[in-house]
Scaffold this motif. Structure first.
Motif, PDB file in Angstrom:
ATOM      1  N   ASP A  24       0.831  -1.201   0.000  1.00  0.00           N
ATOM      2  CA  ASP A  24       0.000   0.000   0.000  1.00  0.00           C
ATOM      3  C   ASP A  24       0.869   1.255   0.000  1.00  0.00           C
ATOM      4  N   ASN A  25       1.911   1.239   0.817  1.00  0.00           N
ATOM      5  CA  ASN A  25       2.816   2.386   0.872  1.00  0.00           C
ATOM      6  C   ASN A  25       3.499   2.590  -0.470  1.00  0.00           C
ATOM      7  N   PHE A  26       3.928   1.498  -1.078  1.00  0.00           N
ATOM      8  CA  PHE A  26       4.580   1.603  -2.388  1.00  0.00           C
ATOM      9  C   PHE A  26       3.615   2.191  -3.421  1.00  0.00           C
ATOM     10  N   ASP A  27       2.385   1.693  -3.427  1.00  0.00           N
ATOM     11  CA  ASP A  27       1.392   2.207  -4.376  1.00  0.00           C
ATOM     12  C   ASP A  27       1.170   3.702  -4.174  1.00  0.00           C
ATOM     13  N   ASP A  32       2.073   9.179  -6.062  1.00  0.00           N
ATOM     14  CA  ASP A  32       2.578  10.533  -5.809  1.00  0.00           C
ATOM     15  C   ASP A  32       3.669  10.895  -6.814  1.00  0.00           C
ATOM     16  N   PHE A  33       4.527   9.926  -7.095  1.00  0.00           N
ATOM     17  CA  PHE A  33       5.595  10.155  -8.067  1.00  0.00           C
ATOM     18  C   PHE A  33       5.011  10.451  -9.445  1.00  0.00           C
ATOM     19  N   ARG A  38       3.887  14.315 -13.776  1.00  0.00           N
ATOM     20  CA  ARG A  38       2.968  15.023 -14.678  1.00  0.00           C
ATOM     21  C   ARG A  38       3.038  16.528 -14.427  1.00  0.00           C
ATOM     22  N   TYR A  39       3.110  16.919 -13.156  1.00  0.00           N
ATOM     23  CA  TYR A  39       3.188  18.339 -12.820  1.00  0.00           C
ATOM     24  C   TYR A  39       4.466  18.945 -13.404  1.00  0.00           C
ATOM     25  N   ILE A  40       5.577  18.238 -13.274  1.00  0.00           N
ATOM     26  CA  ILE A  40       6.852  18.729 -13.805  1.00  0.00           C
ATOM     27  C   ILE A  40       6.766  18.863 -15.326  1.00  0.00           C
ATOM     28  N   ASP A  41       6.188  17.881 -15.983  1.00  0.00           N
ATOM     29  CA  ASP A  41       6.026  17.953 -17.439  1.00  0.00           C
ATOM     30  C   ASP A  41       5.191  19.170 -17.838  1.00  0.00           C
TER      31      ASP A  41
END
Length: 68
Positions: A24-27, A32-33, A38-41
């Motif tokens: 769950d933490n990984f997901d 978030d990544f 997408r925000y950076i793009d």
């Protein structure tokens, strides 16, 4: 004997719960990544567009100065 079996069952369940929690933490981290990527793009595209607009404006001003 029964206590040992019970303890082993509890331990198995605890390990399973930990794996589920880690997944769950990984997901969540992965999602978030993806969002930040997408925000950076989007920001890069916006900055490139601003740069093009500024260059166009600068070229227009240079042309006006050279004509004047």
């Amino acid at each position: 004997m029964k206590i040992n079996k019970f303890i082993k069952k509890l331990d198995k369940q605890r390990k399973l719960d930990m794996k589920i929690s880690q997944n769950d933490n990984f997901d969540k981290l992965y999602n978030d990544f993806q969002k930040s990527s997408r925000y950076i793009d989007q920001e890069q595209k916006r900055m490139m567009q601003n740069q093009k607009d500024m260059k166009k404006h600068f070229d227009e001003l240079t042309e006006r100065v050279n004509k004047g």
